[in-house]
Design an enzyme around this catalytic site. Structure first.
Site, PDB file in Angstrom:
ATOM      1  N   GLY A   6       0.824  -1.196   0.000  1.00 33.74           N
ATOM      2  CA  GLY A   6       0.000   0.000   0.000  1.00 33.74           C
ATOM      3  C   GLY A   6       0.860   1.249   0.000  1.00 33.74           C
ATOM      4  O   GLY A   6       1.953   1.283  -0.583  1.00 33.74           O
TER       5      GLY A   6
ATOM      6  N   GLU B  52       2.278  -2.329  24.470  1.00 29.20           N
ATOM      7  CA  GLU B  52       3.148  -1.199  24.125  1.00 29.20           C
ATOM      8  C   GLU B  52       3.164  -0.173  25.246  1.00 29.20           C
ATOM      9  O   GLU B  52       2.110   0.338  25.614  1.00 29.20           O
ATOM     10  CB  GLU B  52       2.678  -0.566  22.808  1.00 29.20           C
ATOM     11  CG  GLU B  52       2.856  -1.523  21.643  1.00 29.20           C
ATOM     12  CD  GLU B  52       2.417  -0.955  20.296  1.00 29.20           C
ATOM     13  OE1 GLU B  52       1.713   0.081  20.292  1.00 29.20           O
ATOM     14  OE2 GLU B  52       2.783  -1.523  19.264  1.00 29.20           O
TER      15      GLU B  52
ATOM     16  N   ALA C 116       7.635   4.358  14.441  1.00 31.28           N
ATOM     17  CA  ALA C 116       7.909   4.467  13.005  1.00 31.28           C
ATOM     18  C   ALA C 116       7.216   5.673  12.385  1.00 31.28           C
ATOM     19  O   ALA C 116       7.795   6.391  11.565  1.00 31.28           O
ATOM     20  CB  ALA C 116       7.496   3.185  12.288  1.00 31.28           C
TER      21      ALA C 116
ATOM     22  N   HIS D 275       6.905   1.696  18.847  1.00 27.73           N
ATOM     23  CA  HIS D 275       5.865   2.104  17.905  1.00 27.73           C
ATOM     24  C   HIS D 275       6.068   3.559  17.466  1.00 27.73           C
ATOM     25  O   HIS D 275       5.145   4.374  17.469  1.00 27.73           O
ATOM     26  CB  HIS D 275       4.483   1.924  18.523  1.00 27.73           C
ATOM     27  CG  HIS D 275       3.391   1.767  17.506  1.00 27.73           C
ATOM     28  ND1 HIS D 275       2.221   1.112  17.761  1.00 27.73           N
ATOM     29  CD2 HIS D 275       3.301   2.185  16.217  1.00 27.73           C
ATOM     30  CE1 HIS D 275       1.434   1.134  16.699  1.00 27.73           C
ATOM     31  NE2 HIS D 275       2.080   1.793  15.739  1.00 27.73           N
TER      32      HIS D 275
ATOM     33  N   THR E 178       6.787  -2.961  11.016  1.00 24.76           N
ATOM     34  CA  THR E 178       6.345  -1.625  11.427  1.00 24.76           C
ATOM     35  C   THR E 178       4.827  -1.546  11.253  1.00 24.76           C
ATOM     36  O   THR E 178       4.276  -0.460  11.087  1.00 24.76           O
ATOM     37  CB  THR E 178       7.017  -0.535  10.578  1.00 24.76           C
ATOM     38  OG1 THR E 178       6.827  -0.845   9.183  1.00 24.76           O
ATOM     39  CG2 THR E 178       8.510  -0.453  10.860  1.00 24.76           C
TER      40      THR E 178
ATOM     41  N   ILE F 163       2.639   2.682   2.341  1.00 27.14           N
ATOM     42  CA  ILE F 163       3.958   2.492   2.955  1.00 27.14           C
ATOM     43  C   ILE F 163       4.785   1.541   2.118  1.00 27.14           C
ATOM     44  O   ILE F 163       5.954   1.802   1.811  1.00 27.14           O
ATOM     45  CB  ILE F 163       3.806   1.980   4.398  1.00 27.14           C
ATOM     46  CG1 ILE F 163       3.113   3.033   5.260  1.00 27.14           C
ATOM     47  CG2 ILE F 163       5.167   1.620   4.994  1.00 27.14           C
ATOM     48  CD1 ILE F 163       2.643   2.516   6.603  1.00 27.14           C
TER      49      ILE F 163
ATOM     50  N   ARG G 261       1.503  -3.674  12.929  1.00 21.97           N
ATOM     51  CA  ARG G 261       0.740  -3.617  14.163  1.00 21.97           C
ATOM     52  C   ARG G 261       1.057  -4.845  15.002  1.00 21.97           C
ATOM     53  O   ARG G 261       1.240  -5.952  14.477  1.00 21.97           O
ATOM     54  CB  ARG G 261      -0.774  -3.613  13.886  1.00 21.97           C
ATOM     55  CG  ARG G 261      -1.362  -2.242  13.577  1.00 21.97           C
ATOM     56  CD  ARG G 261      -1.321  -1.314  14.775  1.00 21.97           C
ATOM     57  NE  ARG G 261      -2.001  -0.059  14.564  1.00 21.97           N
ATOM     58  CZ  ARG G 261      -1.487   0.984  13.940  1.00 21.97           C
ATOM     59  NH1 ARG G 261      -0.268   0.922  13.433  1.00 21.97           N
ATOM     60  NH2 ARG G 261      -2.176   2.106  13.817  1.00 21.97           N
TER      61      ARG G 261
END
Length: 339
Positions: A159, A270, A291, A289, A239, A161, A241
């Site tokens: 997608g 997290e 990124a 988390h 990167t 990214i 989930r």
């Protein structure tokens, strides 16, 4: 009458408040404590910015069936990021509530972070830093790593990214293959990657990098079988989930020596505890988390969220609508208000 937009007092780039204030009344509510006040305000809200950080947002403020039941005035919801783990999209659709996310708005940052993790693992940068700070008498050869040029990176998802990861990988001289069940082979090739089925990719790639959302189809998709199917000596990067990969299965693959390393930005919890098994490996590089957490990305995300909420409150269809089937009903509900 002007529409009321609510958000909680979690950190948001100031551009969100500035843009909303130009078109609507903004209410910033306490996320913790004073819960009766927060709920009372949300019950009057027409739009709600919901944090995408599932471990930062108190569960009572997730966009759930219960919250939607208690907030009948709510017309539209925006996630504060590309992810939308904190929003029950199906329940929103049933309630006639339009939902948007910010997919692509932090894509450059996430793509860059993918390679920060990959290079840190392959060039053993964190271990070298720790040795320089705490040890003496070691050799450069004891910290020897690997080039990424000439290796194959396999992407799960191409997608916004993933497309950027392709371009960066090509700049490093890497071969790129990809698996994306939502795209046909021609589209994957147009985006610069060689299409493969998942099993072929796992057997081929020197690096496997996840770039897919967390949903019912992807939750737990990377477990013991997938890690075992990866090429011996390969590297796992995510990167995406937490919850897409099985942390215990990854730990086993690293402990056995089947995988050469991992770069992890996302976790089941997290942040993970200091004693998390994966963090005990010298060949694992972890981040919190972050990124998509750069000044530039956070500004882009906040701007996108504000612009889409304002568009919807004007009756204009937003570009990143997650439940397009709701749009006719949303417009009908919007028409009942005189904004």
């Amino acid at each position: 009458m002007t529409p009321l937009v609510c958000r909680l007092d979690l950190w948001v780039n100031p551009i969100f408040d500035e843009l909303i204030a130009q078109s609507a009344t903004l209410s910033i509510l306490p996320a913790r404590g004073h819960n009766d006040h927060t709920l009372a305000q949300l019950q009057q809200a027409h739009a709600y910015l919901a944090s995408a950080a599932k471990d930062e947002l108190p569960r009572e403020w997730f966009v759930s069936r219960e919250l939607l039941r208690d907030c009948p005035q709510l017309l539209c919801v925006s996630s504060s990021g590309a992810g939308y783990d904190t929003i029950d999209v199906a329940a929103c659709t049933e309630a006639g509530v339009a939902v948007v996310n910010q997919a692509g708005m932090n894509a450059d940052s996430v793509a860059e972070h993918t390679f920060a993790l990959l290079l840190a693992v392959q060039r053993r940068i964190v271990l070298s830093h720790q040795q320089l700070r705490t040890a003496t008498g070691f050799s450069r050869e004891s910290l020897m790593g690997h080039e990424i040029r000439g290796t194959c990176i396999g992407l799960i998802g191409v997608g916004e990214i993933g497309r950027r990861v392709v371009r960066i990988a090509q700049g490093f001289g890497m071969r790129v293959c990809a698996y994306d069940p939502l795209l046909d082979e021609a589209t994957i090739r147009e985006r610069g990657a060689e299409p493969m089925d998942l099993d072929s990719l796992l057997a081929t790639a020197d690096v496997v990098s996840l770039h897919c959302p967390l949903n019912a189809q992807t939750r737990g998709m990377f477990g013991t079988h997938q890690f075992s199917a990866m090429k011996p000596g390969s590297v796992f990067i995510t990167t995406a989930r937490g919850g897409i990969h099985d942390e215990a299965a990854l730990n086993a693959a690293l402990s056995s020596g089947h995988l050469a390393g991992a770069g992890l930005d996302v976790w089941d919890q997290e942040p993970p505890g200091n004693d998390a098994p994966l963090l005990q490996h010298d060949n694992v590089v972890g981040s919190f988390h972050t990124a998509g957490v750069t000044h530039e990305a956070r500004r882009n995300v906040a701007r996108g969220a504000a612009e889409q909420l304002v568009m919807m409150l004007r009756g204009e269809r937003p570009p990143r609508l997650l439940n397009p089937n709701v749009w006719p009903r949303f417009l009908e509900r919007l028409g009942q208000h005189s904004f």
